[in-house]
Design a protein around this motif. Structure first.
Motif, mmCIF file in Angstrom:
data_model
loop_
_atom_site.group_PDB
_atom_site.id
_atom_site.type_symbol
_atom_site.label_atom_id
_atom_site.label_comp_id
_atom_site.label_asym_id
_atom_site.label_seq_id
_atom_site.Cartn_x
_atom_site.Cartn_y
_atom_site.Cartn_z
ATOM 1 N N ILE A 1 -3.655 -34.765 -4.536
ATOM 2 C CA ILE A 1 -2.942 -35.614 -5.504
ATOM 3 C C ILE A 1 -3.902 -36.127 -6.569
ATOM 4 N N THR A 2 -5.101 -36.533 -6.152
ATOM 5 C CA THR A 2 -6.085 -37.037 -7.116
ATOM 6 C C THR A 2 -6.491 -35.961 -8.110
ATOM 7 N N ILE A 3 -6.779 -34.760 -7.605
ATOM 8 C CA ILE A 3 -7.168 -33.669 -8.507
ATOM 9 C C ILE A 3 -6.031 -33.321 -9.459
ATOM 10 N N SER A 4 -4.802 -33.282 -8.944
ATOM 11 C CA SER A 4 -3.661 -32.944 -9.799
ATOM 12 C C SER A 4 -3.424 -33.995 -10.868
ATOM 13 N N CYS A 5 -3.552 -35.270 -10.508
ATOM 14 C CA CYS A 5 -3.344 -36.334 -11.498
ATOM 15 C C CYS A 5 -4.428 -36.307 -12.570
ATOM 16 N N SER B 1 -3.794 -33.261 -14.775
ATOM 17 C CA SER B 1 -2.631 -33.483 -15.644
ATOM 18 C C SER B 1 -2.966 -34.420 -16.790
ATOM 19 N N ALA B 2 -3.813 -35.407 -16.511
ATOM 20 C CA ALA B 2 -4.247 -36.304 -17.587
ATOM 21 C C ALA B 2 -5.035 -35.560 -18.650
ATOM 22 N N TYR C 1 -4.521 -32.036 -19.229
ATOM 23 C CA TYR C 1 -3.637 -31.034 -19.826
ATOM 24 C C TYR C 1 -2.618 -31.657 -20.778
ATOM 25 N N ALA C 2 -2.120 -32.844 -20.455
ATOM 26 C CA ALA C 2 -1.052 -33.439 -21.264
ATOM 27 C C ALA C 2 -1.450 -33.610 -22.726
ATOM 28 N N PRO C 3 -2.601 -34.240 -23.049
ATOM 29 C CA PRO C 3 -2.931 -34.381 -24.478
ATOM 30 C C PRO C 3 -3.469 -33.101 -25.109
ATOM 31 N N VAL C 4 -4.186 -32.272 -24.336
ATOM 32 C CA VAL C 4 -4.813 -31.089 -24.922
ATOM 33 C C VAL C 4 -3.778 -30.007 -25.191
ATOM 34 N N GLU C 5 -2.885 -29.744 -24.221
ATOM 35 C CA GLU C 5 -1.885 -28.688 -24.364
ATOM 36 C C GLU C 5 -0.599 -29.189 -25.018
ATOM 37 N N GLY C 6 -0.438 -30.528 -25.096
ATOM 38 C CA GLY C 6 0.783 -31.069 -25.679
ATOM 39 C C GLY C 6 1.967 -31.028 -24.739
ATOM 40 N N TRP C 7 1.736 -31.003 -23.437
ATOM 41 C CA TRP C 7 2.816 -30.999 -22.459
ATOM 42 C C TRP C 7 3.151 -32.415 -22.025
ATOM 43 N N TYR D 1 3.650 -35.255 -19.216
ATOM 44 C CA TYR D 1 2.813 -35.440 -18.025
ATOM 45 C C TYR D 1 3.470 -34.835 -16.795
ATOM 46 N N LEU D 2 4.798 -34.936 -16.669
ATOM 47 C CA LEU D 2 5.480 -34.360 -15.521
ATOM 48 C C LEU D 2 5.361 -32.839 -15.522
ATOM 49 N N ASP D 3 5.465 -32.225 -16.716
ATOM 50 C CA ASP D 3 5.266 -30.778 -16.790
ATOM 51 C C ASP D 3 3.831 -30.400 -16.435
ATOM 52 N N SER D 4 2.888 -31.251 -16.760
ATOM 53 C CA SER D 4 1.503 -30.981 -16.389
ATOM 54 C C SER D 4 1.324 -31.024 -14.877
ATOM 55 N N LEU D 5 1.959 -32.004 -14.220
ATOM 56 C CA LEU D 5 1.911 -32.045 -12.758
ATOM 57 C C LEU D 5 2.569 -30.815 -12.149
ATOM 58 N N TYR D 6 3.678 -30.409 -12.719
ATOM 59 C CA TYR D 6 4.356 -29.200 -12.259
ATOM 60 C C TYR D 6 3.450 -27.982 -12.405
#
Length: 412
Positions: free
Chosen positions: A207-211, A214-215, A217-223, A225-230
């Motif tokens: 969970i820690t690695i995924s969070c 995701s933090a 991927y969300a700003p860099v890829e523009g996704w 946050y929930l899609d980043s976790l997915y």
């Protein structure tokens, strides 16, 4: 359990498959039921959205055809050409080259890790043939790496958890002052961590690695946050749908740093999720063992009730041979001499080995077979001893975790 011990002489000879085969069949049935339930749930959730998307797309095609005076046949032909371009890696937005060295390295990483996003695929015959042999060796080597990582992470967790347990005991004040300093030399012999503690630690780590990933991927890829976790779960579990793929744009801010971080997050995430899946499989195996135990006990109870009368009539009681000679009655007949047998049994009179061997030759043969199998470690049946817990042996990840966790130890 007492039920398993009592049913050993009753049903072990009537069951034609051992505990491992019974567990395999039960797991296969449960997986089929799990797939049917999952299909029903996803069909109920996603099917309405699919129908709405088809309706919108058909309306868009019809509107475009009428606006620009293009037939639907020509428009569908153009769309098929575009789908072929997408399969070749061509997109409307600018993307990084697929087959330069960095792109090819990203591709082979998804191959050997069995992620397989599908964004990049070989299109030449030589590339497809080379992929078959390259993936065969690379996937096998990567699975070996994951198993070795699992072995070391469980060993590390065992050492850390044992040290924490020793410190807690030492600081509790229940030990005499003279042995507190030397307590670690002989403390907790044979102690092993619980599979539930290891599962909790690995789950929190995943969970820690995924969070954290995701933090990033969300700003860099523009996704979102929930899609980043997915994306993290789909990637780390090596499912790899390909609907979200990281590091595909042509240019990123701090591009080199981002690609290194992306590689490290994927490596740590895949190793952690792989270890977590294997530890969860131990818990599933415990549930299967419990279900088999309950089923075998229920089966043995029904058989004991069905065969209780037959067992009494077919058994040769001590002294029955003498009564047959004197009275001419068969040994299993109910006659007045039964009281003599009961009197000898209740009086505590010794039974000769000859009478004992004649009374139950089948039970003696089964006992010898069970003793031989126990001494030589042969396969056990469902009604076998519970000290093995169904975890002895095993290959791959199960073989690595054998006797390393408290629930897989033979001493339990």
């Amino acid at each position: 359990p007492a039920c398993r011990l009592s049913c050993g002489s009753c049903h072990c000879r009537s069951l034609h498959f051992n505990e491992d085969n019974g567990r395999f069949v039960l797991l296969a049935i449960l997986i089929v039921l799990y797939l049917l339930c999952g299909a029903a749930v996803f069909s109920a959730i996603e099917r309405p959205s699919e129908l709405r998307a088809h309706g919108r797309w058909n309306g868009t095609l019809l509107n475009f055809s009428e606006t620009f005076n293009i037939s639907l046949q020509d428009l569908n032909s153009f769309l098929r050409e575009y789908e072929a371009a997408i399969a070749a890696g061509i997109r409307a937005d600018a993307l990084r080259p697929r087959w330069d060295f960095t792109g090819a390295f990203y591709f082979v990483g998804t191959v050997v890790s069995t992620i397989g996003f599908g964004m990049t695929t070989p299109v030449t015959v030589a590339g497809k043939v080379f992929l078959i042999f390259y993936g065969l060796l690379g996937c096998a080597a990567t699975i070996l790496f994951f198993n070795l990582f699992l072995e070391r992470i469980i060993t590390l967790l065992a050492v850390v958890m044992k040290a924490v347990r020793e410190r807690r005991i030492r600081n509790s004040g229940i030990l005499p002052p003279g042995i507190r300093h030397d307590f670690s030399a002989y403390s907790l012999p044979g102690w092993k961590p619980s599979v539930y503690h290891v599962m909790l630690i690995l789950g929190l780590s995943a969970i820690t690695i995924s969070c954290c990933a995701s933090a990033m991927y969300a700003p860099v890829e523009g996704w979102p946050y929930l899609d980043s976790l997915y994306f993290c779960f789909v990637t780390f579990s090596t499912i790899g749908f390909g609907d979200f793929v990281s590091s595909q744009s042509a240019v990123y801010e701090y591009q080199s740093l981002y690609r290194v971080a992306n590689f490290l997050f994927m490596l740590m995430g895949v190793c952690c999720i792989y270890s977590l899946f294997n530890v969860i499989s131990i818990v599933i195996k415990q549930v299967l063992n419990w279900m088999l135990e309950k089923m075998s006990c229920l089966f043995c109870q029904r058989c004991n009730k069905a065969n209780a009368f037959l067992g009494r009539r077919n058994a040769i009681r001590p002294g029955s041979r003498g009564r047959k000679g004197r009275l001419g009655q068969p040994p299993d007949s109910d006659g007045p001499c039964d009281s003599d047998t009961e009197g000898r049994r209740l009086s505590g009179e010794m039974i000769s080995m000859k009478d004992l061997a004649a009374s139950n030759k089948v039970s003696l043969a089964i006992m010898q077979k069970q003793l031989s199998e126990s001494a030589n470690g042969y396969p056990r049946t469902v009604c076998g001893s519970s000290r093995h817990n169904g975890f002895s042996g095993g290959v791959g990840a199960l073989g690595i975790m054998n006797n390393r966790l408290a629930e897989t130890s033979n001493s339990r």
